[in-house]
Scaffold this motif. Sequence first.
Motif, PDB file in Angstrom:
ATOM      1  N   ALA A 131      -5.382   3.140  -1.163  1.00 51.53           N
ATOM      2  CA  ALA A 131      -5.790   3.244   0.235  1.00 51.53           C
ATOM      3  C   ALA A 131      -6.676   2.053   0.593  1.00 51.53           C
ATOM      4  O   ALA A 131      -7.436   1.562  -0.242  1.00 51.53           O
ATOM      5  CB  ALA A 131      -6.540   4.553   0.462  1.00 51.53           C
ATOM      6  N   PRO A 132      -6.586   1.560   1.819  1.00 55.78           N
ATOM      7  CA  PRO A 132      -7.469   0.467   2.238  1.00 55.78           C
ATOM      8  C   PRO A 132      -8.912   0.946   2.318  1.00 55.78           C
ATOM      9  O   PRO A 132      -9.167   2.146   2.417  1.00 55.78           O
ATOM     10  CB  PRO A 132      -6.918   0.081   3.618  1.00 55.78           C
ATOM     11  CG  PRO A 132      -6.239   1.310   4.111  1.00 55.78           C
ATOM     12  CD  PRO A 132      -5.678   1.994   2.903  1.00 55.78           C
ATOM     13  N   PRO A 133      -9.871   0.044   2.292  1.00 53.26           N
ATOM     14  CA  PRO A 133     -11.275   0.467   2.305  1.00 53.26           C
ATOM     15  C   PRO A 133     -11.714   1.072   3.636  1.00 53.26           C
ATOM     16  O   PRO A 133     -12.744   1.747   3.694  1.00 53.26           O
ATOM     17  CB  PRO A 133     -12.044  -0.822   2.010  1.00 53.26           C
ATOM     18  CG  PRO A 133     -11.110  -1.918   2.393  1.00 53.26           C
ATOM     19  CD  PRO A 133      -9.736  -1.416   2.123  1.00 53.26           C
ATOM     20  N   LYS A 153      -6.741  12.132   1.156  1.00 52.40           N
ATOM     21  CA  LYS A 153      -6.121  11.000   1.848  1.00 52.40           C
ATOM     22  C   LYS A 153      -5.990   9.784   0.929  1.00 52.40           C
ATOM     23  O   LYS A 153      -4.937   9.158   0.854  1.00 52.40           O
ATOM     24  CB  LYS A 153      -6.948  10.646   3.087  1.00 52.40           C
ATOM     25  CG  LYS A 153      -6.365   9.521   3.926  1.00 52.40           C
ATOM     26  CD  LYS A 153      -5.106   9.955   4.641  1.00 52.40           C
ATOM     27  CE  LYS A 153      -4.630   8.861   5.588  1.00 52.40           C
ATOM     28  NZ  LYS A 153      -3.378   9.233   6.246  1.00 52.40           N
ATOM     29  N   ILE A 154      -7.077   9.434   0.230  1.00 47.33           N
ATOM     30  CA  ILE A 154      -7.016   8.244  -0.619  1.00 47.33           C
ATOM     31  C   ILE A 154      -6.285   8.522  -1.924  1.00 47.33           C
ATOM     32  O   ILE A 154      -5.747   7.610  -2.537  1.00 47.33           O
ATOM     33  CB  ILE A 154      -8.422   7.676  -0.888  1.00 47.33           C
ATOM     34  CG1 ILE A 154      -9.281   8.678  -1.659  1.00 47.33           C
ATOM     35  CG2 ILE A 154      -9.103   7.265   0.398  1.00 47.33           C
ATOM     36  CD1 ILE A 154     -10.610   8.106  -2.099  1.00 47.33           C
ATOM     37  N   LYS A 155      -6.265   9.791  -2.351  1.00 51.49           N
ATOM     38  CA  LYS A 155      -5.573  10.132  -3.602  1.00 51.49           C
ATOM     39  C   LYS A 155      -4.066  10.090  -3.404  1.00 51.49           C
ATOM     40  O   LYS A 155      -3.323   9.643  -4.289  1.00 51.49           O
ATOM     41  CB  LYS A 155      -6.008  11.541  -4.045  1.00 51.49           C
ATOM     42  CG  LYS A 155      -5.495  11.949  -5.412  1.00 51.49           C
ATOM     43  CD  LYS A 155      -6.231  11.247  -6.515  1.00 51.49           C
ATOM     44  CE  LYS A 155      -5.824  11.786  -7.882  1.00 51.49           C
ATOM     45  NZ  LYS A 155      -6.497  11.057  -8.978  1.00 51.49           N
ATOM     46  N   SER A 214     -16.906  12.109  -7.236  1.00 51.17           N
ATOM     47  CA  SER A 214     -16.527  11.851  -8.622  1.00 51.17           C
ATOM     48  C   SER A 214     -15.039  11.486  -8.674  1.00 51.17           C
ATOM     49  O   SER A 214     -14.323  11.648  -7.682  1.00 51.17           O
ATOM     50  CB  SER A 214     -16.787  13.093  -9.472  1.00 51.17           C
ATOM     51  OG  SER A 214     -15.834  14.105  -9.170  1.00 51.17           O
ATOM     52  N   PRO A 215     -14.535  11.010  -9.823  1.00 47.04           N
ATOM     53  CA  PRO A 215     -13.097  10.707  -9.923  1.00 47.04           C
ATOM     54  C   PRO A 215     -12.216  11.927  -9.673  1.00 47.04           C
ATOM     55  O   PRO A 215     -11.035  11.768  -9.342  1.00 47.04           O
ATOM     56  CB  PRO A 215     -12.951  10.198 -11.368  1.00 47.04           C
ATOM     57  CG  PRO A 215     -14.299   9.687 -11.735  1.00 47.04           C
ATOM     58  CD  PRO A 215     -15.274  10.576 -11.021  1.00 47.04           C
ATOM     59  N   ARG A 216     -12.757  13.138  -9.821  1.00 46.49           N
ATOM     60  CA  ARG A 216     -11.986  14.361  -9.576  1.00 46.49           C
ATOM     61  C   ARG A 216     -12.059  14.808  -8.125  1.00 46.49           C
ATOM     62  O   ARG A 216     -11.407  15.783  -7.741  1.00 46.49           O
ATOM     63  CB  ARG A 216     -12.498  15.493 -10.470  1.00 46.49           C
ATOM     64  CG  ARG A 216     -12.474  15.179 -11.957  1.00 46.49           C
ATOM     65  CD  ARG A 216     -13.076  16.314 -12.764  1.00 46.49           C
ATOM     66  NE  ARG A 216     -14.440  16.603 -12.341  1.00 46.49           N
ATOM     67  CZ  ARG A 216     -15.501  15.908 -12.734  1.00 46.49           C
ATOM     68  NH1 ARG A 216     -15.352  14.867 -13.540  1.00 46.49           N
ATOM     69  NH2 ARG A 216     -16.711  16.239 -12.318  1.00 46.49           N
ATOM     70  N   SER A 275      -2.982  17.933   6.106  1.00 44.49           N
ATOM     71  CA  SER A 275      -3.582  17.654   4.802  1.00 44.49           C
ATOM     72  C   SER A 275      -3.987  16.207   4.656  1.00 44.49           C
ATOM     73  O   SER A 275      -4.484  15.805   3.630  1.00 44.49           O
ATOM     74  CB  SER A 275      -2.578  18.005   3.689  1.00 44.49           C
ATOM     75  OG  SER A 275      -1.443  17.179   3.784  1.00 44.49           O
ATOM     76  N   GLY A 276      -3.730  15.403   5.711  1.00 44.84           N
ATOM     77  CA  GLY A 276      -4.090  13.997   5.600  1.00 44.84           C
ATOM     78  C   GLY A 276      -2.966  13.153   5.074  1.00 44.84           C
ATOM     79  O   GLY A 276      -3.103  11.947   4.919  1.00 44.84           O
TER      80      GLY A 276
END
Length: 502
Positions: free
Chosen positions: A104-106, A54-56, A23-25, A79-80
């Motif tokens: 973040a890249p895909p 990582k992506i956040k 989810s977005p969260r 923690s990434g």
Amino acid sequence: GVPSFALCYPYPTTMISDFFVLSPRGDTIIAKQYRASAGVGAHERAHTEAFFRKIKFWDGIGVTPGVTPGVGGGIESGSGEKKTSDTQEDTSNSSSKQLKKSDAPPVFLMPDGLSYFHVKRNGLILGCSSARNVSPNTVIELLSKIAKVFKDYCGTLSEEAIRKNFILLYELLDEMIDYGYPQVTQTENLKAFIYNEPIVVAPIPNTGKSINPKTASATAVHKPVISSVTENGRKSNVATNQKNEIFVDILERLNVLFSNNGYVLNSTIDGCIQMKSYLSGNPELRLALNEDLVIGRNSDRYGSVVLDDCNFNDCVNLTEFDSARLLSFQPPDGEFVVLNYRMTGEFRTPFRIFPAIEEIEPTKLEMSVLIRAEVPENHYGANITVEIPMPHCTSTASCSLLSGNMSGHAEYVAQDRKILWTIKKLPGATEQTMKVKINLDKPCTSQIRRELGPINMNFEIPMYNLSNLQVRYLRIAENIPGYTPYRWVRYVTQSSSYVCRL
């Protein structure tokens, strides 16, 4: 038999370890493990939490072309997040600071040694991981296919729809992927193996007072391709209760780059004709485009619509396309793209941006941004956002809109060091202006000036397209007595990259 996915992609090369939807969260909505990793149980979801962090909090500093993100350019922390030395941070230029705030890249590697892939749809994150050196393009295409199938079977792709259709979606995943290998990924081919019915999420009620019989709600297309049940248990049978309808969307995404004096430096249109069919009997359709449509800039033909190139869906018969610009096809189940096209060169941009910067004092700058809508008066831009990055040494910034601008709001977001200007609606042949007063911590230099901008604009223009590509008609090839389908056509123009230099 040969899996349908194998007809498009090499079968042995794509193998994933697990699939998940966040989810977005960052909550894990769906998680399915296809191959167990050493020391990780089937119920373990810590890897999705680390992936979301990582992506956040993606840090792009030190990532250079040719270096895989997450491997080179820094030391991965537990923690990434990425650690860099103080000297590296002090000497980083404005471009590296822009990377720090980028998405973040895909595809990237994580400290657990797995490659992670993800796509974003409607705020949801569909991701997977693999321990093998698989083709990134193939995996991204697989994730996009899964998102499309989920949407076709649930009607809409949202967190609520997924949570209410757990059993159906896990059944789909069982049929689509086996032991990490893609199997059947076509909506119509999956129908024979799916026995659960989707639970339709109730759409937002329409509060409009008048209903135009010649228009349909934007949510009308959000229906499952198979028989469904409502939230109160009432069954809806596709064959008996559903109208014969087909929805056609002509979507165009703009990529435009302006100079600081408002001139267009580069402009392209990436467009597609997208359909979703609810026609019983799957009849053959005939779709007619502009008669004077020209494909290729070097063509010896003349026409009002000139496309650089285009490609068609495999189901399209092009026998009459060269002579009459006519496409014939039998629409597959679910949402599909009939035609992708690209157009470059000069076209009238829907909005012009005119920035001006003045240095009042060594530590004070004044900037004005004028946006002029050059679409016809009967059209308008909606959901407009304008973002302007501020220098790293900005202490305060204040925004003001000229009088008469009642539908807009502008503010300085100190956390992201940017000006955010939102406009709900900008009618054609009108303009709006914003003024910004910027206070700096130190005297302005050429390096600080380069950190200002560029201006990035996002918008949507309903029922309008710039390429002038038109659907002349959409008909059923054979005349079937009593068969009167409803045809809905919609034109939408959106910004993909709409940037103005400062």
